[in-house]
Design an enzyme around this catalytic site. Structure first.
Site, PDB file in Angstrom:
ATOM      1  N   HIS A 112       0.856  -1.183   0.000  1.00 58.23           N
ATOM      2  CA  HIS A 112       0.000   0.000   0.000  1.00 58.23           C
ATOM      3  C   HIS A 112       0.890   1.230   0.000  1.00 58.23           C
ATOM      4  O   HIS A 112       0.774   2.069  -0.878  1.00 58.23           O
ATOM      5  CB  HIS A 112      -0.942  -0.009   1.203  1.00 58.23           C
ATOM      6  CG  HIS A 112      -1.965   1.086   1.184  1.00 58.23           C
ATOM      7  ND1 HIS A 112      -3.034   1.150   2.059  1.00 58.23           N
ATOM      8  CD2 HIS A 112      -2.087   2.191   0.406  1.00 58.23           C
ATOM      9  CE1 HIS A 112      -3.769   2.221   1.802  1.00 58.23           C
ATOM     10  NE2 HIS A 112      -3.203   2.881   0.809  1.00 58.23           N
ATOM     11  N   GLU A 121       0.655   7.866  -3.590  1.00 58.53           N
ATOM     12  CA  GLU A 121       1.379   7.529  -2.365  1.00 58.53           C
ATOM     13  C   GLU A 121       2.586   8.442  -2.166  1.00 58.53           C
ATOM     14  O   GLU A 121       2.868   8.873  -1.048  1.00 58.53           O
ATOM     15  CB  GLU A 121       1.811   6.061  -2.391  1.00 58.53           C
ATOM     16  CG  GLU A 121       0.660   5.081  -2.247  1.00 58.53           C
ATOM     17  CD  GLU A 121      -0.085   5.253  -0.936  1.00 58.53           C
ATOM     18  OE1 GLU A 121       0.567   5.222   0.133  1.00 58.53           O
ATOM     19  OE2 GLU A 121      -1.322   5.425  -0.971  1.00 58.53           O
ATOM     20  N   HIS A 128       2.236  11.016   0.929  1.00 57.89           N
ATOM     21  CA  HIS A 128       3.042  10.590   2.077  1.00 57.89           C
ATOM     22  C   HIS A 128       4.538  10.868   1.902  1.00 57.89           C
ATOM     23  O   HIS A 128       5.188  11.361   2.827  1.00 57.89           O
ATOM     24  CB  HIS A 128       2.826   9.093   2.333  1.00 57.89           C
ATOM     25  CG  HIS A 128       1.408   8.721   2.595  1.00 57.89           C
ATOM     26  ND1 HIS A 128       0.745   9.083   3.748  1.00 57.89           N
ATOM     27  CD2 HIS A 128       0.510   8.036   1.847  1.00 57.89           C
ATOM     28  CE1 HIS A 128      -0.499   8.626   3.709  1.00 57.89           C
ATOM     29  NE2 HIS A 128      -0.668   7.984   2.561  1.00 57.89           N
TER      30      HIS A 128
END
Length: 377
Positions: A55, A113, A117
């Site tokens: 993930h 992602e 992040h």
């Protein structure tokens, strides 16, 4: 081309050791609690049948909060090309197999992602990079680090080693799953469910030094983290196979003629009986067999599992992320397809495995138990 390096020590304080510390190039803050998050997507089936998928890597603050989308000027796109151009094509190939988007748009998932992040990691600010680093070098380092961490926590193998494997009929308790992961890894993660279906695991780390090349310290799930699963009746559904979108088999070259693109490997003993087969690390076991993927190489083919490329070194077979893949061939015999290495279809081990015991696999007949390895599609 090697990935960039930091000048940070890995022997100092770990992230989250001082809640008031400001982030620097060598101390990850405020997001010093790093979560390596993984998916188990069974419906629709995504990724290999014997591995969870990536993930992301999330820098959460040490108190349960987090920051996101920290630098829109570095929301890079076309990441596969960016990584390949900076010598990280092997990372891209791994991502194409093990970092899958459930809707088939892997590139957009990776971009999300990184933007949400990765841009929030203080040790990956462009001011922290070595002089002369190419544009996007910090994103390349991020994806390389995520892949490296993912390979240290093989959730499928952890559960399998404790007798928990995907099933259409069995159910498990939350305690069984968390205890199994704790027993196998030494640490307790957070597990999440979609209704009754197990579908996500979060592994926690602190880091000493930079995210680029620091020392990652695994820790138990913090007290403020909670499992989002029922206490019982949890289903760990099997995948139907393959993966969705983004390149059929991780963008590898076609498999050699006569060998499936992916298969399990059974051990055929001299008595004519089949006893287990190969796990993802290249060991012989009676547990749930791993999926091996092939890619043509000259007159033969290479093999890869969720652990990485498979290689024979000092006559010992291993599959691991740091391997330089060996070339295997296939031999038809008695209606079966046998694996061969340097012309030999004979492999051996020191004992016959049973239960959760695994045995090293050696090329040739130099050990007490000899057998052949059969391709089983």
């Amino acid at each position: 081309m090697p990935r960039i390096a930091s000048s940070c020590s890995t022997t100092g304080s770990a992230s989250c050791s001082n809640s008031s510390a400001a982030g620097t190039c060598c101390l990850e803050a405020p997001g010093g609690l790093l979560l390596q998050t993984q998916f188990w997507d069974a419906n629709p089936s995504t990724g290999p049948t014997d591995s969870w998928t990536v993930h992301g890597l999330w820098p959460d603050n040490c108190d349960g909060t987090f920051e996101s989308n920290c630098d829109s000027s570095r929301a890079y796109t076309n990441l596969a090309s960016l990584l390949s151009a900076q010598g990280a094509s092997s990372t891209v190939s791994f991502m194409q197999t093990f970092w899958k988007d459930i809707n088939g748009d892997d590139e957009s998932f990776w971009e999300h992602e990184w933007s949400k992040h990765g841009t929030c990691l203080s040790t990956l600010k462009t001011s922290c990079l070595p002089s002369g680093s190419p544009r996007g070098a910090e994103a390349v380092a991020y994806f390389q680090t995520v892949v490296k961490l993912f390979q240290t926590v093989p959730t499928y193998d952890f559960l399998s080693s404790q007798g928990i494997t995907p099933s259409s009929s069995k159910t498990f308790t939350l305690s069984q799953i968390t205890s199994a992961l704790k027993s196998a890894s030494g640490f307790t993660p957070t597990v999440n469910c979609d209704g009754p279906n197990l579908n996500e695991v979060w592994w926690y780390f602190h880091v000493k030094g930079s995210v680029i090349d620091g020392s990652f310290v695994p820790i138990n799930a913090p007290s403020f983290a909670s499992n989002d699963c029922p206490s019982s009746g949890i289903k760990y559904l099997p995948k139907s196979g393959g993966g969705s979108g983004g390149g059929g088999g991780g963008g590898t070259t076609p498999p050699a003629s006569g060998v499936p693109a992916s298969f399990t490997v059974q051990a055929l003993r001299s008595s004519g009986s089949t006893t287990g087969g190969l796990l993802s690390g290249g060991t012989w076991s009676t547990q749930t067999l791993a999926t091996y993927k092939t890619a043509a190489s000259g007159s033969g083919f290479t093999l890869t599992t969720s652990k990485g490329p498979c290689a024979v070194s000092s006559s010992t077979l291993t599959c691991a992320s740091g391997n330089s893949a060996s070339v295997f061939t296939a031999v038809s015999s008695g209606g079966k397809t046998l694996l061969a290495f340097n012309g030999s279809t004979t492999f051996s081990s020191d004992a016959v495995p049973s239960g959760t015991t695994q045995q090293k696999v050696f090329v040739g007949s130099g050990h007490s138990q000899t057998y052949q390895l059969v391709v089983a599609s």
